[in-house]
Scaffold this active site. Sequence first.
Site, PDB file in Angstrom:
ATOM      1  N   GLU A 110      36.684   7.664  41.701  1.00  0.00           N
ATOM      2  CA  GLU A 110      37.068   8.604  42.609  1.00  0.00           C
ATOM      3  C   GLU A 110      36.240   9.081  43.491  1.00  0.00           C
ATOM      4  OE1 GLU A 110      39.770   9.856  43.913  1.00  0.00           O
ATOM      5  OE2 GLU A 110      41.604   9.824  42.554  1.00  0.00           O
TER       6      GLU A 110
ATOM      7  N   ASP B 189      54.728  13.372  58.492  1.00  0.00           N
ATOM      8  CA  ASP B 189      53.371  13.388  58.330  1.00  0.00           C
ATOM      9  C   ASP B 189      52.982  12.085  57.456  1.00  0.00           C
ATOM     10  OD1 ASP B 189      51.043  15.074  57.744  1.00  0.00           O
ATOM     11  OD2 ASP B 189      51.361  14.505  55.473  1.00  0.00           O
TER      12      ASP B 189
ATOM     13  N   ILE C 263      47.244   9.523  53.153  1.00  0.00           N
ATOM     14  CA  ILE C 263      46.597   8.646  51.847  1.00  0.00           C
ATOM     15  C   ILE C 263      46.643   9.199  50.467  1.00  0.00           C
ATOM     16  CG2 ILE C 263      44.651   7.204  51.076  1.00  0.00           C
ATOM     17  CD1 ILE C 263      43.961   7.016  54.111  1.00  0.00           C
ATOM     18  N   HIS C 264      47.459   8.633  49.599  1.00  0.00           N
ATOM     19  CA  HIS C 264      47.410   9.047  48.441  1.00  0.00           C
ATOM     20  C   HIS C 264      47.134   8.251  47.328  1.00  0.00           C
ATOM     21  CE1 HIS C 264      49.681  12.839  48.853  1.00  0.00           C
ATOM     22  NE2 HIS C 264      49.911  12.448  49.955  1.00  0.00           N
ATOM     23  N   ARG C 265      46.748   8.309  46.094  1.00  0.00           N
ATOM     24  CA  ARG C 265      46.448   7.445  45.094  1.00  0.00           C
ATOM     25  C   ARG C 265      47.687   6.693  44.590  1.00  0.00           C
ATOM     26  NH1 ARG C 265      43.175  10.643  40.749  1.00  0.00           N
ATOM     27  NH2 ARG C 265      44.969  10.407  39.204  1.00  0.00           N
TER      28      ARG C 265
ATOM     29  N   GLU D  46      49.769  13.544  61.884  1.00  0.00           N
ATOM     30  CA  GLU D  46      48.511  13.180  62.184  1.00  0.00           C
ATOM     31  C   GLU D  46      48.374  12.027  62.726  1.00  0.00           C
ATOM     32  OE1 GLU D  46      48.083  16.185  58.870  1.00  0.00           O
ATOM     33  OE2 GLU D  46      49.411  14.613  59.395  1.00  0.00           O
TER      34      GLU D  46
END
Length: 488
Positions: free
Chosen positions: A288, A164, A167-169, A232
């Site tokens: 954010e 997988d 996008i993460h912080r 993805e």
Amino acid sequence: MADKVRDLRSALALLEEMPDQLIETDVEVDPMAELAGVYRYVGAGGTVRRPTKEGPAMIFNNVKGHPDAKVVIGVLASRKRVAALLDTEPENLGKMLCKSVENPVPPVDFTGEAPCQQVVHKATDPDFDLYKLVPAPTNTPDDAGPYITLGMCYATHPDTGVHDVTIHRLCIQGKDELSIFFTPGARHIGAMAERAEELGQKLPISISIGVDPAIEIGSCFEPPTTPLGYDELSVAGALRGEPVELCKCVTVNERAIANAEYVIEGEVIPGVRVKEDQNSNSGYAMPEFPGYTGPASDQCWLIKVTAVTHREHPVMQTCIGPSEEHVSMAGIPTEASIYGMVEKAMPGRLQNVYCSSAGGGKYMAVLQFKKLSPSDEGRQRQAALLAFSAFSELKNVFLVDEDVDCFDMNDVLWAMNTRFQGDVDVITIPGVRCHPLDPSNDPAFSPSIRDHGIACKTIFDCTVPYDLKDSFHRARFMELDSEKWLKK
């Protein structure tokens, strides 16, 4: 044109050919709050302080503390730019993404020496330091620290072996440490980390930065459109008509995007949680997408970094949280998910979908719906319910007729003012899990909310009842080709 685009550099070359879509500066900029502060003004206007909405992308060639690197911001901060980079029209993006999900092209292994590994820094090197190697901006003076906002996190499930990309912080916490924030129950890599932790294992992970925009857009799909086990990267392969190429990491058992500008290699450590603002103690994380600076989490997972690889003279790519760039990445896949689900249920009725800037690409969708017969009355509301099912973080749905431009919020509000009555056209669904970053989704805001992150989902039906359609014709102008009068 966009058939030339396969990585960040070719994307920038295309934007350079387009008028007013890319600017550069050689003036030194500090990545500590200054860089994002500059870009916030580029193309911005209005009466209140807010990030840019439709300004050009911007390259900073002279980044303080990083003499060999550049930073680019705002590449996807315009629907027009995204469409050009994907070689389609702005209004066709959601439908194009929908087709790509249904016709995936899986990634393949890269042969030869990967561009992303032209320069290799290992954590065992005596001078290894993430702060010096990666020009990650601190977006505001309140931020917890330097953030990697466009890192394509890639991992493999420890049981099933499925991959997988998400996008993460990511916040730099030390010379070889990153914090990563997982929204509980929302993303696949979080589930992979939880399973690895149950097994007492570290989870190998790669973070590719500065990639083909098709990868950035495709990585933002969520369940149920792309369930666990759907890679993805296959969406980007479908968009380009050829597979994304992956290379083996240098220090961990994982793959990375071969033509990325930077790759950070590491392992998610089981049983460890870190305070996101442990270095700044600001109480905040970063700006954010809803337009607020989010609170720092004390439940971030820890990535122990084992290497940083990059191209020669690398280009760091970043974005500001509450901006059109996030709307492009989150909103267009959401449009695709909604379109695909509604089209399967009632073919030919849903003309288009727009997840507008006002909702950050996640909270709000406008559905352009065409009633074909008397029996279609009421189906528009069914379509709204399907939209909520297609994307769980959606909060508000506006329904408009086919003669209303769903991409023009002024036209949507016109429909609301002339085809909507609050006592009959508002449908509320209280007590549904939505998104924790909406500050109004909290018990302190409404007694109907039992827990933070729960919302009242609402449908605004601005469509004309089918039996009244003949009374609601818009002004009918003559149909003709205006070019005859516009020739110089």
